[in-house]
Design an enzyme around this catalytic site. Sequence first.
Site, PDB file in Angstrom:
ATOM      1  N   PRO A  92       0.819  -1.224   0.000  1.00  0.00           N
ATOM      2  CA  PRO A  92       0.000   0.000   0.000  1.00  0.00           C
ATOM      3  C   PRO A  92       0.848   1.267   0.000  1.00  0.00           C
ATOM      4  CG  PRO A  92      -0.229  -1.203   2.091  1.00  0.00           C
ATOM      5  CD  PRO A  92       0.574  -2.057   1.178  1.00  0.00           C
ATOM      6  N   GLU A 119       2.851  -6.845   8.385  1.00  0.00           N
ATOM      7  CA  GLU A 119       3.146  -5.424   8.170  1.00  0.00           C
ATOM      8  C   GLU A 119       4.136  -5.195   7.028  1.00  0.00           C
ATOM      9  OE1 GLU A 119       1.440  -2.978   9.865  1.00  0.00           O
ATOM     10  OE2 GLU A 119       0.330  -4.724  10.595  1.00  0.00           O
ATOM     11  N   ARG A 161      -3.468  -9.110 -20.423  1.00  0.00           N
ATOM     12  CA  ARG A 161      -4.348  -8.791 -21.549  1.00  0.00           C
ATOM     13  C   ARG A 161      -3.681  -7.857 -22.562  1.00  0.00           C
ATOM     14  NH1 ARG A 161      -6.807  -3.937 -21.116  1.00  0.00           N
ATOM     15  NH2 ARG A 161      -8.638  -4.371 -22.357  1.00  0.00           N
ATOM     16  N   ASP A 176      -9.379   1.457 -24.572  1.00  0.00           N
ATOM     17  CA  ASP A 176      -9.468   1.239 -23.129  1.00  0.00           C
ATOM     18  C   ASP A 176      -9.584   2.574 -22.403  1.00  0.00           C
ATOM     19  OD1 ASP A 176      -9.063  -1.462 -23.472  1.00  0.00           O
ATOM     20  OD2 ASP A 176      -6.987  -1.462 -22.752  1.00  0.00           O
TER      21      ASP A 176
HETATM   22 CL1  6GU Z   1      -0.349  -3.901  -3.299  1.00  0.00          CL
HETATM   23  N1  6GU Z   1      -1.008  -4.532  -0.826  1.00  0.00           N
HETATM   24  C1  6GU Z   1      -1.744  -4.378   0.288  1.00  0.00           C
HETATM   25  N2  6GU Z   1      -1.527  -5.171   1.329  1.00  0.00           N
HETATM   26  N3  6GU Z   1      -2.696  -3.462   0.404  1.00  0.00           N
HETATM   27  C2  6GU Z   1      -2.899  -2.691  -0.656  1.00  0.00           C
HETATM   28  C3  6GU Z   1      -2.180  -2.797  -1.831  1.00  0.00           C
HETATM   29  C4  6GU Z   1      -1.217  -3.748  -1.892  1.00  0.00           C
HETATM   30  N4  6GU Z   1      -2.619  -1.873  -2.701  1.00  0.00           N
HETATM   31  C5  6GU Z   1      -3.575  -1.228  -2.067  1.00  0.00           C
HETATM   32  N5  6GU Z   1      -3.757  -1.704  -0.840  1.00  0.00           N
END
Ligand code: 6GU
Length: 273
Positions: A92, A119, A161, A176
Site C-alpha cells: 500500500p 506489516e 491482456r 481502453d
Molecule cells: Cl499492493 N497490498 C496491500 N496489502 N494493500 C494494498 C495494496 C497492496 N494496494 C492497495 N492496498
Amino acid sequence: MRLDVVTIFPEYLEPLNVSLVGKARARGQLGVHIHDLRHWTYDRHNTVDDTPYGGGPGMVMKTEPWGEALDQVLADGYESGASGPVLVVPTPSGRPFTQELAVELSERPWLVFTPARYEGIDRRVVDEYATRIPVFEVSIGDYVLAGGEAAVLVITEAVARLLPGVLGNAESHRDDSFAPGEMANLLEGPVYTKPPRWRGRGIPEVLLSGHHGRIARWRRDEAFRRTTLNRPDLIERCDPEVFDRHDRAILAELGWRELPDGRFGRPGRAVEE
Ligand code: 6GU
C-alpha cells in the site's frame, strides 16, 4: 513472458489457472511459477515473520526466507533461459498501479512478485535486490488489503491482456479507459446488445442508425457524461487542447466552464493546484 510469485498462500494464486491468464498459459504465451515461501524456512514452525524493531503492532516478514527464495527463483529462471527480471513488490506504500505502468510491465520479459502478509517485508530485502535488478513497489489503490496476493492477481490480469496475441483483437486496447495517448482520458460510456427491447427498455436510436460519425460522437458525449460524474479529476487534469468544439459544448451543457488557464473546471469549486 515469465511470472514468478513467492507467497505463503500458493492457493491464493489459483485464479491464474482460469480465464484469460489461464488460456495465455495454456497457449504458452505466459509461464507462471508459484513458489511457497515456507519452502525456504528451516525451523519446526516454518517461521517467516518476527516482531518489528522499534516496537509497534504486527509482525514483519524476515529477511532470510525472502533472500533465499529470491536468489533461487532468479538463479533457476536465468538457468532456464529467462532474462531481464524485474521485482514487483505489492505494498500500500507503493506507487499507484495505472494503465501506464501496466503497459510498461507488459514490455518486460520476466516479472517476479513478492506479495507480503503482516506489516510487510524487512526493508533490507527490497534494498538488496534493488542493487541487482529494477524494483517496482506498487499499490493498487487507496485502501489496505490483508496481503499482496490479490494485488498480484489484479496486476497480472491488467498486464496479461496487453501481451501480443492474448486478447485476440489488438484494436481492443486502443479504446481502453486510461489507455495512454493523445486522447482525453475518458471513462467508457454504456454498451448494448440484443435484444432490442428488454423489460420495456429500448436502446439509443443513434446506435441503430448505421451512421458511424454520429455513433462515434454519441459515444464520446456519453463518455464525457460518465467521466464528469464519476471521475471529474480526469477532466480537470486534461490538456484542453484535446477538446474539440463539440467537446466544449458538451462540457458546457454538463455545467463545466473554461478556466483562465484554459483547463476546464466545475463552477463553484476552488481551482486545484
Ligand atoms: Cl499492493 N497490498 C496491500 N496489502 N494493500 C494494498 C495494496 C497492496 N494496494 C492497495 N492496498
